[in-house]
Design an enzyme around this catalytic site. Structure first.
Site, mmCIF file in Angstrom:
data_model
loop_
_atom_site.group_PDB
_atom_site.id
_atom_site.type_symbol
_atom_site.label_atom_id
_atom_site.label_comp_id
_atom_site.label_asym_id
_atom_site.label_seq_id
_atom_site.Cartn_x
_atom_site.Cartn_y
_atom_site.Cartn_z
ATOM 1 N N GLU A 84 5.070 22.449 -16.134
ATOM 2 C CA GLU A 84 6.121 22.377 -17.156
ATOM 3 C C GLU A 84 6.019 21.111 -17.977
ATOM 4 O O GLU A 84 6.966 20.732 -18.673
ATOM 5 C CB GLU A 84 7.505 22.457 -16.493
ATOM 6 C CG GLU A 84 7.902 21.248 -15.682
ATOM 7 C CD GLU A 84 7.435 21.303 -14.228
ATOM 8 O OE1 GLU A 84 8.059 20.630 -13.396
ATOM 9 O OE2 GLU A 84 6.453 22.030 -13.929
ATOM 10 N N ASN A 110 12.396 28.816 -11.887
ATOM 11 C CA ASN A 110 11.485 29.723 -11.193
ATOM 12 C C ASN A 110 12.100 30.264 -9.905
ATOM 13 O O ASN A 110 11.979 31.463 -9.594
ATOM 14 C CB ASN A 110 10.175 28.997 -10.856
ATOM 15 C CG ASN A 110 9.195 29.026 -12.021
ATOM 16 O OD1 ASN A 110 9.289 29.878 -12.897
ATOM 17 N ND2 ASN A 110 8.266 28.085 -12.039
#
Length: 420
Positions: A340, A305
């Protein structure tokens, strides 16, 4: 002696419960003509005997007398053969009645046709009941809700057109069969035991059934089944009226499915996963079956990210979700646990087989390549339910195994010890 027999025969006919009329056999000149009627015939028609003798039986015909029946009658009379039929006749006061009769030819000693004797029955009550029954059947047929009527043994004696449309079974395929042909397997033995127990007590039963159409597709119907009793209170039939709920239930399930799914990965969300986990833990303890739980975490996801942006991270999450869906068994439940992190519930599966599945999941993810991001990996922890363990305890042990996988080099599977 012959005269005595004749008197006995005449008395028997005169006093017979059945209406009897005798005509000559002359068919010309408007014949045949009545030569004898008994008292029952006079009572049925409202005519006195003297009003009928010499008349043609056509005196009893009227607007609703069936001309086809009369044509068949005349053909039989001309050929001197036996005839039976039914139609509408009229009394002296003009009122109609339904009559059923049979006519037999009478021959003299030389074999010549001399008379016709007719035995008649007033079947107005029977015809009224038949018309009422036909009217009821017609009313049931035009009803929008499916209706089944069975005898007390469960054999189907009537289904309406709405039932045919809903199930795909024509009436002639269902008559004589039992409603069990519709069973889909969605209900257990206890469900049907409750149904039979209620009906055995003469009580109605109401429930939502999931049944199977002739083409194999499922439908859902709210069904009310009630016993029908005779005048003495004995159950003779059962009638079932259904309301098709298929569209509503499928719509509700679709909305529920949407609410239980993670929109990014298409996997079940954490709320749905936690509910399923609680149920599966209860079932495993109650039935003595195995249950394993795999928890996985995408390695270095924060850096993905940070380096490539959240859209790239979303593409990785979606790709991992798809890989998990393709690797699990049909009975397993893949869940996006949060961020995640992913969980796979593996029912009826011990530690050894669950480890094989976990390795397959790890390998499936390790084989993924994403533009700009490149290859990603996943670390996984595995725990198998032990006696008396709670859902929270099972997750905690799997999470500790994941922690060891993360700190043991990542892209690996660690199994929790039974008392970890």
């Amino acid at each position: 002696m012959s005269s005595q027999r004749e008197k006995l025969l005449e008395a028997a006919v005169a006093q017979s419960f059945n209406a009897v009329v005798i005509t000559d056999a002359r068919l010309d000149g408007g014949g045949p003509h009545i030569v004898y009627v008994n008292r029952a015939f006079c009572e049925m028609t409202g005519y006195a005997a003297e009003d009928l003798i010499g008349q043609s039986p056509r005196i009893l015909q009227g607007p609703d007398t069936d001309p086809e029946v009369i044509d068949r009658l005349r053909t039989a009379l001309r050929s001197g053969s036996f005839f039976e039929g039914a139609t509408v006749n009229y009394r002296r006061d003009g009122s109609a009645y339904d009559v059923e009769w049979n006519i037999s030819p009478v021959r003299d000693d030389g074999g010549e046709l001399s008379h016709f004797v007719s035995v008649q029955h007033n079947i107005s009550d029977k015809m009224w009941m038949r018309r009422e029954r036909d009217l009821l059947a017609q009313a049931l047929n035009v009803a929008s809700d499916p209706i089944i009527v069975t005898d007390r043994g469960g054999a189907i004696v009537f289904v309406n057109q709405a039932f045919e449309r809903l199930t795909g079974y024509p009436a002639d395929e269902m008559l004589g069969r039992t409603p069990a042909v519709l069973r889909s397997g969605a209900h257990d033995a206890a469900f049907y035991s409750g149904l039979y127990a209620a009906l055995a007590r003469g009580r109605p039963f109401r429930a939502t059934f999931t049944n199977r159409r002739k083409d194999g597709s499922l439908f859902h119907a709210e069904q009310s089944i009630a016993p029908l009793c005779d005048g003495e209170g004995e159950v003779t039939h059962f009638v079932s009226v259904s309301k098709d709920l298929t569209e509503r239930i499928e719509r509700e399930r679709a909305l529920q499915e949407i609410a239980s799914r993670d929109p990014l990965t298409g996997l079940y969300n954490r709320r749905a996963g936690e509910q399923a986990l609680e149920l599966q833990v209860q079932a495993a303890h109650a039935e003595g079956t195995a249950l394993s739980l795999i928890i996985g975490d995408i390695d270095h996801f924060k850096s993905i990210n940070d380096r490539h942006g959240h859209p790239a991270g979303d593409r990785v999450l979606a790709g991992v979700g798809e890989a998990l869906r393709g690797a699990v068994r049909s009975r397993d439940l893949a869940v996006r646990w949060g961020g995640e992190e992913f969980v796979v519930l593996v029912p009826e599966c011990g530690a050894a087989r669950a480890l094989e599945l976990a390795e397959r999941l790890r390998s499936s993810v390790a084989g993924l390549q994403f533009p700009a991001v490149g290859r990603v990996t996943m670390s996984l922890g595995l725990a198998t339910l032990v006696a008396g363990e709670t859902a929270a305890g099972l997750v905690m042990r799997a999470d500790r195994a994941l922690y060891r996988a993360k700190h043991g080099g990542r892209d690996r599977v660690e199994t929790a010890a039974a008392l970890d």
